[in-house]
Design a protein around this motif. Structure first.
Motif, PDB file in Angstrom:
ATOM      1  N   MET A   7      21.659  26.224  -9.104  1.00  0.00           N
ATOM      2  CA  MET A   7      21.707  27.643  -8.969  1.00  0.00           C
ATOM      3  C   MET A   7      21.627  28.483 -10.256  1.00  0.00           C
ATOM      4  SD  MET A   7      20.031  28.268  -6.510  1.00  0.00           S
ATOM      5  CE  MET A   7      20.748  30.198  -5.193  1.00  0.00           C
ATOM      6  N   THR A   8      23.216  27.590 -10.744  1.00  0.00           N
ATOM      7  CA  THR A   8      23.877  28.017 -11.687  1.00  0.00           C
ATOM      8  C   THR A   8      23.326  27.823 -12.633  1.00  0.00           C
ATOM      9  OG1 THR A   8      25.931  27.692 -10.590  1.00  0.00           O
ATOM     10  CG2 THR A   8      26.544  28.169 -12.518  1.00  0.00           C
ATOM     11  N   GLY A  61      23.563  21.958  -4.577  1.00  0.00           N
ATOM     12  CA  GLY A  61      22.275  23.178  -5.192  1.00  0.00           C
ATOM     13  C   GLY A  61      22.789  23.844  -6.077  1.00  0.00           C
ATOM     14  N   ALA A  62      24.675  23.978  -5.350  1.00  0.00           N
ATOM     15  CA  ALA A  62      25.650  24.957  -7.011  1.00  0.00           C
ATOM     16  C   ALA A  62      25.281  24.802  -8.345  1.00  0.00           C
ATOM     17  CB  ALA A  62      26.775  25.271  -6.048  1.00  0.00           C
ATOM     18  N   ILE A  67      21.145  35.646  -6.995  1.00  0.00           N
ATOM     19  CA  ILE A  67      21.217  33.469  -7.239  1.00  0.00           C
ATOM     20  C   ILE A  67      22.673  33.378  -8.066  1.00  0.00           C
ATOM     21  CG2 ILE A  67      20.846  32.350  -9.281  1.00  0.00           C
ATOM     22  CD1 ILE A  67      17.498  32.989  -9.576  1.00  0.00           C
ATOM     23  N   GLN A  68      23.717  34.319  -8.676  1.00  0.00           N
ATOM     24  CA  GLN A  68      24.772  33.409  -8.835  1.00  0.00           C
ATOM     25  C   GLN A  68      25.445  34.346  -7.421  1.00  0.00           C
ATOM     26  OE1 GLN A  68      25.529  32.279 -11.368  1.00  0.00           O
ATOM     27  NE2 GLN A  68      28.183  31.655 -10.568  1.00  0.00           N
ATOM     28  N   PRO A  70      14.662  29.489  -8.356  1.00  0.00           N
ATOM     29  CA  PRO A  70      15.407  28.484  -8.153  1.00  0.00           C
ATOM     30  C   PRO A  70      16.139  28.161  -6.654  1.00  0.00           C
ATOM     31  CG  PRO A  70      16.751  30.753  -8.061  1.00  0.00           C
ATOM     32  CD  PRO A  70      15.142  31.067  -8.282  1.00  0.00           C
ATOM     33  N   LEU A 109      24.757  33.457  -4.793  1.00  0.00           N
ATOM     34  CA  LEU A 109      24.659  32.342  -3.902  1.00  0.00           C
ATOM     35  C   LEU A 109      25.076  30.850  -4.674  1.00  0.00           C
ATOM     36  CD1 LEU A 109      20.603  33.277  -2.783  1.00  0.00           C
ATOM     37  CD2 LEU A 109      22.321  32.877  -1.028  1.00  0.00           C
ATOM     38  N   ALA A 110      24.852  30.482  -4.942  1.00  0.00           N
ATOM     39  CA  ALA A 110      25.426  30.120  -6.430  1.00  0.00           C
ATOM     40  C   ALA A 110      27.080  29.462  -5.564  1.00  0.00           C
ATOM     41  CB  ALA A 110      25.118  30.190  -7.489  1.00  0.00           C
ATOM     42  N   VAL A 111      27.816  30.208  -6.092  1.00  0.00           N
ATOM     43  CA  VAL A 111      29.205  30.196  -5.564  1.00  0.00           C
ATOM     44  C   VAL A 111      29.702  30.215  -4.623  1.00  0.00           C
ATOM     45  CG1 VAL A 111      31.192  31.474  -5.617  1.00  0.00           C
ATOM     46  CG2 VAL A 111      29.952  31.720  -7.746  1.00  0.00           C
ATOM     47  N   MET A 132      27.573  27.856  -2.460  1.00  0.00           N
ATOM     48  CA  MET A 132      27.189  27.194  -2.372  1.00  0.00           C
ATOM     49  C   MET A 132      28.093  26.213  -2.677  1.00  0.00           C
ATOM     50  SD  MET A 132      22.900  26.494  -2.576  1.00  0.00           S
ATOM     51  CE  MET A 132      23.684  24.687  -1.433  1.00  0.00           C
ATOM     52  N   GLU A 133      28.878  26.503  -4.278  1.00  0.00           N
ATOM     53  CA  GLU A 133      30.357  25.365  -4.897  1.00  0.00           C
ATOM     54  C   GLU A 133      31.403  25.681  -3.955  1.00  0.00           C
ATOM     55  OE1 GLU A 133      30.617  26.702  -8.756  1.00  0.00           O
ATOM     56  OE2 GLU A 133      32.502  26.032  -8.459  1.00  0.00           O
TER      57      GLU A 133
END
Lengths: 704, 704
Positions: free
Chosen positions: B534-535, B530-531, A376-377, B675, A379-381, A383-384
């Motif tokens: 998720m975070t 999205g990021a 999850i983290q 998420p 994927l978040a990174v 995207m960010e």
């Protein structure tokens, strides 16, 4: 004319550097017989794979060559062949150096980190300078031949089409190489890890793992040869597109030839600054590998600044340019913007993928609570990580456009890519050190050697992400340039009263539903392409898992070390899988513009209205594919790099270190990141370019 | 006038249905005291959360109300308030039914699957019909009040702005509810699973897990209230946008009022067909739950076809329409396309998320080789799942545009959303069954009950993905409509010689660098958003893990069953986390159009040229946010559904079943998908809408 010869001289210099560096690498100590034996197996596998890959691409290439010769004439077809052959050659030679440098780097690392870095970087620099040098030579010599030997006008259709075809040849090799190599390397890596690390509980690169040689082969064919072909085409396509725009904007002015030469001259001078820069890469007393690489990069950047100023001064002057509203000075400032964009993208990518910063640490931290939170983290990174590069590209477009219009954006992009020699060098040293680590492990060298190669490898993860961000970033900055090339070509045919284009009046406004449809269709391509790439890796990895399990089952002696695994079988299996799996996704961008054109033409009722609608949709598609492609590619390459380094961060002793639960979770993230960063993500860049270039060729063919 | 009253009657009917169904649900057996105690805790938690959420949103809302009243007048501000209050009410009432239906569904499932389905579906239908009914009532009554009581022209600025503000009010609630609810529910789910299933080794919904009540609370506030607000705004915004377009295209024709009424009338008739459809949802002898739901859906679809034909016939006739080049028949055909697009998107989503088809099975299969391959295959499926829906939307745009131009696309979108009552019913039954399963587990009901609720829950995963695909699909189809509303508004102000718009000449051509910049900036929003989502889930889940660990540590009796966990603490912690985390991402789409406008205005040198550039960039941004948003949202919602059901597929006994290594890998995939499908993915839809609506309001404010 003199300028062209000087540019050719720069290209030749890069070849001379490559020959000198190769002999220097080959002169280094190649280590013990055991190390040479392992390296030999890797070399054999890599050469066998590339032979098969190039044979397959060759068949596709011959068909396209014939089609181009038939539709657009032999000079255009020859342009295609030049692009394809040189792009392939850059990858092939680079890889051949790489598979010889790996074992020598392992040996050099036994004495010092500095020695390992020097050898590995020199090997990378060979690939880097050959990419830039051969691309420049190809474009310059063929352009010179057409214009000076054949006496064709620089802005004649044959010259423009031949240059575009040269880019197409390079792109075609590039997408196959990126995808085929990517599937090979990550199929081996993921499959080998799953069955080795997870099932059998043996460490990475353990010689008992039958997939381990294939893994090392993959580093070379994917990360080295594939990447070289990718940057070759980005370099060539950008140079060509800038020349096409110059041909349009400065048509019928006395500075036409010089303006068309300008992107090549910038490329030429930056080859020299890149060669000088390589000598600045030296490990300082801080022992910071990234610092050493930065020294080389900064030297190249500063020297390029001066070089580009000189080139512009001598070629077109800093004053007002004929026929347009801006000055030579403004174009120089656009070049500076290109350098600044490059620097910012490198810095942002390092932030998102380096072990010293929040993103990678946050993934490592999330690994403590399990596989799920790690992913999850991650994927978040991932995207960010797209936001800041996109903003930099946006700023770059705004600034350069306000300075010198579309041509300003083109010059910024060309300058950005002129540094390819140095940037590729930073990247291509990665697979060498990765391999060196593998050889050290397999040959049972002392732990310290592996520690040195691991340190080099961690930096390699970041520089690999940097190169990919740089390649896709230049595509984003150049998006408008490629679209403009399409649009101007279209205008040219319409104004030229070409029979096919009679009454055509494309409307690229967002109010036009065909434009929205084109944007959406273009947007879907990177997603579908990414899905196909990911699935292919999954399938190849699954096949490797089965094969390794079979070998363990049938030869129980392998695990006890009394029997030798059949490495060749795994290499062979992956070769076949990669070649087979690369075909369909690679054809997606080749066929899409053609299919969209004729489909929309039919739906919109045919005739001139149908053609107008279809040209609008295809044009919009070229931007749609960049709008999503930019984000898909950056998120995949940065995210993958971050996952890999989060694992390395834990292995360095954080959050429980090697063998802890956090480490297991981090290995999962690394596995997920593998096809992200080395297969699907990087292949998006050539995919975008091919879509663009096929659209340009479609126009040329329809005009015939 | 009569037509408006008939439409109001349809809206009232939905409320009547809701009252009848509520009393019928409440009349059912509420189970044992233990079950009621658990359900009571869930209810309390959900109500406490919603109170806090609405209080926070209320504060933001009051500020915006004041701003709108100041800039655009009180009627516009009242429109905003109506949209916000009704959107909130639909969610609030729906959730209140849901938290009472859960325990009754668990009780009904003790006797039969059919009984459980009937109750759960009825509860879902209440939410569904309230969403459609209240949205229709709000828009119709306020429109009627402005036009008939205040005697304002239907196409006057006040009416148009008030309608847009109504959509804005709904959207604002929606993004907060989607995001806040999504963070709450997935923070609880992911955190609870990690510490419960993985660390403590206790099953899902085990009463010893202190996070288990929070997990059930989350189902209601996220999946029920959040989703209701989302669809409410999609419904309202689409109706409003279609009315705005009608006001423009049919200005000064005698059919103006009827054309503006058309989208509302379609909405009205489809409420009736949806109510009838709910009575077709009955478990057949095949015991197929999906089959039962399809029966209701198909009945609604066929009846709607007839109903829409009647509405068009009586309101505008099938013949040629005044002032435009198409017929009433063509508009009916556009309505049919809307229904077909809905059906295809449902079918495609079921294919990608249902346990009977290749995608879910491929993820389950990939779980056998480990966590990594599960996630890789899941990501591949999630990306692939975007292609067909995008093609369906593209086809829908092409067909309806060729039938009746932009207004045809608008009617197709309005028709698609007219089915919201039925579609939301399919979705809202999911959290009820999910909760019922939780209550059954915690109250120690027999295993067969849990089996029934699990079967219902698996279908719920698919229908949840369906609703999200449907919501975002309608956004894709309606993209051009929203952009057209912006563009036509802009034209209106320019033509009206408004002082601010003097000399403004926006250029939406893809040749314009400001358009490309706008596309890229819009494209980055869903990624960044999205990021952040998720975070936020990762952080909230991490906090829950810490809290549960603390409780286990400080009260060792919990695990032995001698001590009771403090459920309220976890609910409270998540409430604070969710409210805090939802603010920043929610402001992203609200502020982006404003920031982009003024930034580009300044960069482009101010004045009329600066305004032209800025309006072009903001317009392009509206399409950019859809081009990437469509793919981000579909990939996340379908991918998440597929991961969840791949786990369920393994739990059904495939690839080793529960407790096997494949199952462990599948749990990882499910965690990642959480998420994806319930926080970041679905919130993209309101985000797109807000960006669009803020841009419209910005125009109105600049004109003042």
């Amino acid at each position: 004319m003199t300028a062209l010869w000087l540019i050719v001289l720069c290209g030749v210099l890069s070849v001379v550097y490559a020959i000198w560096a190769t002999s220097s690498v080959l002169g280094a100590d190649a280590g013990s017989p055991r190390m040479q034996e392992i390296a030999g197996a890797v070399r054999e596998g890599a050469q066998a794979y590339l032979r098969r890959q190039y044979t397959t691409i060759g068949l596709v290439g011959i068909v396209i060559f014939a089609l181009l010769a038939y539709f657009l004439g032999v000079y255009v077809a020859i342009g295609f062949a030049i692009g394809a052959v040189l792009s392939g050659a850059a990858g092939f030679i680079g890889m051949n150096v790489s598979v010889r440098a790996n074992v020598r780097t392992a040996q050099a690392a036994t004495t010092s980190l500095a020695g390992g870095l020097e050898l590995a970087f020199k090997a990378g620099a060979i690939t880097g300078l050959l990419v830039a040098g051969l691309a420049l030579l190809g474009v310059t010599l063929y352009f010179g031949f057409l214009v000076h030997s054949l006496k064709l006008a620089p802005d004649s259709r044959t010259v423009v089409d031949a240059m575009v075809a040269l880019g197409f040849g390079a792109s075609l090799i590039s997408i196959f190489a990126r995808l085929g190599g990517g599937i090979f390397t990550k199929g081996a890596d993921v499959g080998g890890d799953l069955v080795g690390k997870v099932e059998a509980g043996i460490p990475e690169d353990d010689p008992r793992n039958p997939a381990t040689i294939a893994d090392n082969v993959g580093d070379n064919v994917g990360d080295c040869a594939g990447m070289a072909a990718d940057l070759f085409e980005t370099y060539a396509v950008t140079a060509v597109a800038t020349m096409v725009l110059a041909a349009i904007y400065f048509a019928k002015t006395p500075i036409l030839a010089n303006m068309m030469t300008l992107p090549l001259a910038i490329g030429g001078i930056c080859i020299i600054t890149s060669i000088i820069g390589t000598f600045f890469v030296k490990l300082g007393p801080s022992q910071s590998i990234m610092g050493a690489l930065y020294k080389g990069l900064i030297a190249t950047g500063i020297l390029s600044l001066i070089g580009i100023a000189l080139v512009i001064y001598y070629l077109i002057g800093f004053g007002k340019l004929e026929g347009v509203g801006y000055t030579g000075m403004a174009l120089f400032e656009c070049g500076v913007v290109g350098l600044v964009v490059t620097a910012l993208i490198i810095w942002i990518t390092e932030y998102y993928t380096g072990t010293d910063y929040r993103p990678v640490k946050s993934i490592a931290q999330a690994s403590v609570t399990g596989h799920g939170t790690n992913v999850i983290q991650g994927l978040a990174v991932s995207m960010e990580a797209t936001a800041l590069p996109a903003l930099v590209i946006i700023a770059g477009i705004l600034v350069t456009y306000s300075l010198a219009g579309l041509f300003g954006i083109a010059i910024a992009t060309a300058t950005m890519l002129a540094l390819a020699g140095m940037i590729v060098a930073l990247d291509a040293f990665g697979p060498v050190t990765d391999n060196a680590g593998g050889i050290a492990e397999m040959a049972g060298l002392p732990k310290e050697v592996r520690k040195s190669t691991d340190a080099l490898d961690a930096v390699g993860n970041t520089t690999k992400a940097v190169t990919k961000g740089y390649a896709i970033g230049s595509a984003g900055l150049g998006a408008l340039v490629l679209f403009a090339a399409y649009n101007e070509d279209l205008k040219f045919f319409i104004a030229g009263k070409n029979a096919y284009f009679q009454g055509v009046n494309p409307d690229f406004s967002l109010n036009n539903p065909y434009v929205v449809v084109g944007l959406l269709f273009g947007g879907l391509l990177p997603y579908l392409f990414g899905a196909l790439g990911m699935t292919a890796v999954g399938r190849a990895a699954g096949a490797i898992v089965e094969e390794v399990r079979r070998q363990f089952r049938e030869k129980p002696g392998i695990m006890q070390g009394t029997d030798k695994p059949d490495y060749g079988k795994a290499v062979d299996l992956l070769t076949r899988a990669a070649i087979k799996e690369m075909i369909i996704p690679s054809l997606l961008p080749v066929l899409s513009p053609i299919v969209v054109y004729f489909l929309i033409y039919a739906i919109a009722g045919g005739g001139a209205a149908g053609k107008s609608a279809a040209f609008s949709a295809v044009g919009a598609m070229l931007l749609g594919v960049i709008v999503t492609g930019l984000f898909v590619a950056i998120s995949m390459t940065s995210g993958g790099g971050a996952w890999d380094n989060a694992k390395k961060y834990i292995e360095d002793g954080h959050f429980g270190g090697k063998g802890s639960d956090a480490h297991k979770s981090a290995v999962t993230g690394d596995t997920v990141g593998d096809p992200y960063k080395d297969t699907a993500g990087p292949a998006v860049n050539p995919m975008i370019k091919i879509t663009n270039i096929v659209a340009l060729l479609l126009l040329a063919i329809l005009a015939h």
